[in-house]
Scaffold this motif. Structure first.
Motif, mmCIF file in Angstrom:
data_model
loop_
_atom_site.group_PDB
_atom_site.id
_atom_site.type_symbol
_atom_site.label_atom_id
_atom_site.label_comp_id
_atom_site.label_asym_id
_atom_site.label_seq_id
_atom_site.Cartn_x
_atom_site.Cartn_y
_atom_site.Cartn_z
ATOM 1 N N ALA A 82 -3.067 8.598 -5.912
ATOM 2 C CA ALA A 82 -3.595 7.401 -5.251
ATOM 3 C C ALA A 82 -5.115 7.499 -5.155
ATOM 4 O O ALA A 82 -5.844 6.540 -5.447
ATOM 5 N N GLU A 83 -5.584 8.669 -4.782
ATOM 6 C CA GLU A 83 -7.031 8.886 -4.652
ATOM 7 C C GLU A 83 -7.733 8.648 -5.991
ATOM 8 O O GLU A 83 -8.751 7.951 -6.056
ATOM 9 N N ALA A 84 -7.168 9.209 -7.058
ATOM 10 C CA ALA A 84 -7.767 9.059 -8.383
ATOM 11 C C ALA A 84 -7.825 7.587 -8.784
ATOM 12 O O ALA A 84 -8.836 7.120 -9.315
ATOM 13 N N ILE A 85 -6.759 6.866 -8.506
ATOM 14 C CA ILE A 85 -6.715 5.462 -8.922
ATOM 15 C C ILE A 85 -7.631 4.587 -8.066
ATOM 16 O O ILE A 85 -8.326 3.715 -8.574
ATOM 17 N N ILE A 86 -7.649 4.851 -6.777
ATOM 18 C CA ILE A 86 -8.574 4.097 -5.913
ATOM 19 C C ILE A 86 -10.004 4.325 -6.403
ATOM 20 O O ILE A 86 -10.823 3.419 -6.460
ATOM 21 N N PHE A 87 -10.267 5.553 -6.807
ATOM 22 C CA PHE A 87 -11.611 5.900 -7.288
ATOM 23 C C PHE A 87 -11.999 5.123 -8.536
ATOM 24 O O PHE A 87 -13.097 4.587 -8.624
ATOM 25 N N VAL A 88 -11.086 5.048 -9.505
ATOM 26 C CA VAL A 88 -11.462 4.379 -10.758
ATOM 27 C C VAL A 88 -11.426 2.860 -10.667
ATOM 28 O O VAL A 88 -12.025 2.179 -11.486
ATOM 29 N N SER A 89 -10.720 2.348 -9.672
ATOM 30 C CA SER A 89 -10.587 0.896 -9.571
ATOM 31 C C SER A 89 -11.918 0.233 -9.217
ATOM 32 O O SER A 89 -12.642 0.694 -8.350
ATOM 33 N N ASP A 90 -12.204 -0.851 -9.911
ATOM 34 C CA ASP A 90 -13.447 -1.576 -9.647
ATOM 35 C C ASP A 90 -13.375 -2.343 -8.341
ATOM 36 O O ASP A 90 -14.369 -2.574 -7.685
ATOM 37 N N GLU A 91 -12.170 -2.763 -8.006
ATOM 38 C CA GLU A 91 -11.999 -3.574 -6.812
ATOM 39 C C GLU A 91 -11.062 -2.857 -5.856
ATOM 40 O O GLU A 91 -10.316 -1.981 -6.264
ATOM 41 N N PRO A 92 -11.105 -3.248 -4.592
ATOM 42 C CA PRO A 92 -10.142 -2.654 -3.667
ATOM 43 C C PRO A 92 -8.731 -2.835 -4.218
ATOM 44 O O PRO A 92 -8.388 -3.916 -4.697
ATOM 45 N N ILE A 93 -7.943 -1.796 -4.184
ATOM 46 C CA ILE A 93 -6.598 -1.871 -4.762
ATOM 47 C C ILE A 93 -5.550 -1.825 -3.653
ATOM 48 O O ILE A 93 -5.644 -1.015 -2.727
ATOM 49 N N THR A 94 -4.579 -2.696 -3.749
ATOM 50 C CA THR A 94 -3.566 -2.801 -2.696
ATOM 51 C C THR A 94 -2.537 -1.681 -2.808
ATOM 52 O O THR A 94 -2.339 -1.104 -3.872
ATOM 53 N N SER A 95 -1.882 -1.406 -1.702
ATOM 54 C CA SER A 95 -0.799 -0.414 -1.698
ATOM 55 C C SER A 95 0.296 -0.857 -2.654
ATOM 56 O O SER A 95 0.927 -0.042 -3.322
ATOM 57 N N LYS A 96 0.483 -2.148 -2.720
ATOM 58 C CA LYS A 96 1.526 -2.697 -3.588
ATOM 59 C C LYS A 96 1.227 -2.367 -5.054
ATOM 60 O O LYS A 96 2.102 -1.899 -5.785
ATOM 61 N N ALA A 97 0.001 -2.600 -5.453
ATOM 62 C CA ALA A 97 -0.388 -2.311 -6.842
ATOM 63 C C ALA A 97 -0.250 -0.819 -7.125
ATOM 64 O O ALA A 97 0.236 -0.415 -8.179
ATOM 65 N N LEU A 98 -0.670 -0.002 -6.164
ATOM 66 C CA LEU A 98 -0.538 1.447 -6.325
ATOM 67 C C LEU A 98 0.924 1.837 -6.469
ATOM 68 O O LEU A 98 1.282 2.666 -7.311
ATOM 69 N N ALA A 99 1.760 1.208 -5.649
ATOM 70 C CA ALA A 99 3.189 1.519 -5.675
ATOM 71 C C ALA A 99 3.782 1.206 -7.042
ATOM 72 O O ALA A 99 4.598 1.976 -7.565
#
Lengths: 267, 207, 207
Positions: B39-56
């Motif tokens: 989750a940390e890695a993906i939040i980091f690379v995401s250009d925009e705030p990423i939702t828990s739903k998208a992460l899930a």
């Protein structure tokens, strides 16, 4: 009733600006802070330390008019809304001077204060003014927070996150461009692509950054415009030049970069 | 050709878009720590705030598992007291620097606090935020002044968007706040705005 | 006559990227933890790997202090075992995702919605939206450039659809906007598209 008439034939030009002790610039600065007539009115009420529910309307109206005159004398362009408010104030003031109709003002029927509507408006406005202040504070905090640097070549892609507003704006631009092209189609010596690239290169290197719109506007014929467009694509592809957009949906600039240029936007 | 070494790891991420069709089914069993790390890695690379739903969805985990993991991660960042924080913004998660160090970061980025909106624009934005969808005449009603240029500025700054025409006489355009508004003002969502009634008490007394 | 007072402060907003000249001298005394935190924040916001030397200059600390702080930070990241790492690249420091999670990160980067359009695609979309049904030669006529690849992109993104052949010479294909277009741009139907008149009052400026 005499006063009433007088109020309605009020003449801005006859009156002289009375605010003294402040330099022109200071006043200008001060006036510039008012976001609208309600803002100015709130300021004046506060200045007088008056109760908003019992506004000394005569005094406030005078003060308000004084500011308006001052703005005029200082040649500050004024929104018509400031004048509308002046008229409203004068009207309330005159209504306050009217004696109450002893027949209508029975006990059961409450006397409608001529100021009521204005007070309601002021109170409503004041809420949003406070909300604006809150937004200001939030954005200040937000500006102290930074997001990570680029880890991809997004910037070089010059992509646009579009809204309907953008769609229309862009369409308008195209239509304008098209119109100009038609009217400008006159005979002219054609410039070759190689010459165009050369000219463009020189411009970028001389000016460091070049507004694309400006550059395109300099073209006289449609063919020249197409040549210019191809030249831009070519230069972005082969040279260390990239397309940048400083503000979202602002003009697009060609800019020299040290890093290798990325591919042109993949339309 | 400055620093070609940096290119390679970046391309690793950006390009290479061959389909990753392998193992879509084989549900991996991940430890809580692994979920947090990914989750940390993906939040980091995401250009925009990423939702828990998208992460899930990406991790093929339950939304609650992700929500808990990110909240735990957020706490961890808080306790570490480093230069970064995890924030919930515009309905999603984002890694950002801590406000405490804004001065040094700014010095590095060589930027001034920017994007100061004029008083008129801020007022107009406040009215739109609380009254949306709202039309130009309705804004005029509250502000007592034409707001045309302020609205134009807000549109250009993408803080507001059009919300279709109002079905009344003249079909005036309606406006509302955008996602960028939430991001720029650090709001989780619109309900994160204090209620307008909260300003009511202030209104009378502040005078 | 519309709101001249808004103009001036708004201009203030746009640029303002001049360097910050304040307090270069006042040397602050920072704890080791603070130095680490600030270094972390700056490495995070930097576009390129940043050297210890550059960090030292910004923080006005000795290069060795910085080098030690970042190495400590790197160790901390290592021990935490999260999704990120601090790497030394091209003589500078950089925060990056851990290789272990490259698969998930790639999957995310691949699947994230790209609602973004290039200017060419946006222009083409605008022409199609306002002139539909419209053929490729007609779009060329208006835009003055070939729009083939833009049309392909728009078809792929399902923002436009074909609308049958036009009964003229060559029977060219006609295009129009799709239902997805309405959804993405938040429109009820095509009549909801803003017209020039909708924005005409907005400062009466060149739209």
């Amino acid at each position: 009733m005499q006063e009433t008439v007088e109020q309605f034939v009020f003449d801005f030009h006859k009156e002289t600006a009375e605010i003294v002790g402040e330099s022109k610039d200071e006043i200008k600065l001060k006036l510039g802070e008012f976001a609208g007539p309600l803002d100015l009115l709130l300021y004046l009420i506060k200045q007088e330390q008056a109760n908003i529910f019992d506004i000394p309307i005569a005094k406030i109206t005078d003060e308000y008019l004084r500011y308006i005159r001052l703005m005029k004398s200082l040649d500050i362009a004024m929104a018509a809304d400031f004048l509308v408010m002046a008229a409203t104030l004068i009207e309330i003031k005159s209504r306050m001077l009217l004696p109450r109709d002893p027949m209508a003002a029975g006990e059961e029927e409450e006397f409608e204060d001529p100021r009521k509507e204005l007070v309601d408006q002021l109170l409503e406005y004041e809420k949003f003014k406070s909300a604006a202040q809150m937004l200001y504070e939030r954005s200040t905090v937000e500006q102290a927070v930074f997001k990570r640097g680029q880890i991809e070549s997004d910037e070089n892609n010059a992509e646009i996150n579009a809204s309907v507003f953008d769609l229309l704006t862009v369409f308008q631009k195209i239509v304008l461009r098209h119109k100009e092209q038609v009217t400008m189609e006159i005979e002219r010596e054609e410039i070759s692509l190689a010459d165009m690239i050369k000219a463009l290169k020189k411009r970028i290197f001389d000016e460091i950054e070049l507004n694309l719109l400006t550059f395109f506007e300099e073209m006289h014929t449609r063919r020249e415009l197409v040549t210019a467009f191809i030249a831009v694509l070519e230069i972005v592809r082969t040279e260390h030049v990239k397309l940048v957009q400083k503000t979202t949906f602002g003009d697009i600039f060609l800019k020299k970069v040290n890093a290798p240029a990325a591919e042109p936007a993949g339309s | 050709m400055t620093e070609p070494e940096t290119e390679q790891p970046e391309n690793e991420v950006v390009a290479e878009t061959e389909a990753i069709e392998q193992e879509p089914a084989e549900r991996q069993v991940r430890s809580a720590a692994e979920v947090m790390a990914i989750a940390e890695a993906i939040i980091f690379v995401s250009d925009e705030p990423i939702t828990s739903k998208a992460l899930a969805e990406i991790l093929d985990e339950h939304k609650d598992t992700i929500q808990a993991a990110v909240e735990e991660l957020q706490k961890e960042y808080e306790e570490r007291g480093g230069g970064l924080q995890i924030r919930e913004i515009a309905g999603g998660w984002q890694i950002a620097t801590r406000t405490e160090y804004h001065e040094e970061v700014r010095r590095f980025l060589k930027t001034r606090p920017s994007a100061k909106l004029s008083l008129a624009a801020l007022e107009t934005l406040a009215v739109i935020a609380y009254k949306q969808p709202v039309t130009v005449p309705e804004i005029l009603e509250i502000r007592g002044v034409q707001s045309a240029s302020a609205i134009k500025t807000l549109l250009e700054k993408r803080l507001i968007v059009t919300k279709g025409h109002k079905e009344t006489v003249g079909r005036p355009m309606q406006y509302g706040t955008s996602k960028d508004f939430l991001i720029q003002f650090g709001l989780k969502d619109l309900s994160d705005l204090p209620s307008i009634e909260d300003f009511e008490d202030l209104a009378g007394t502040a005078l």
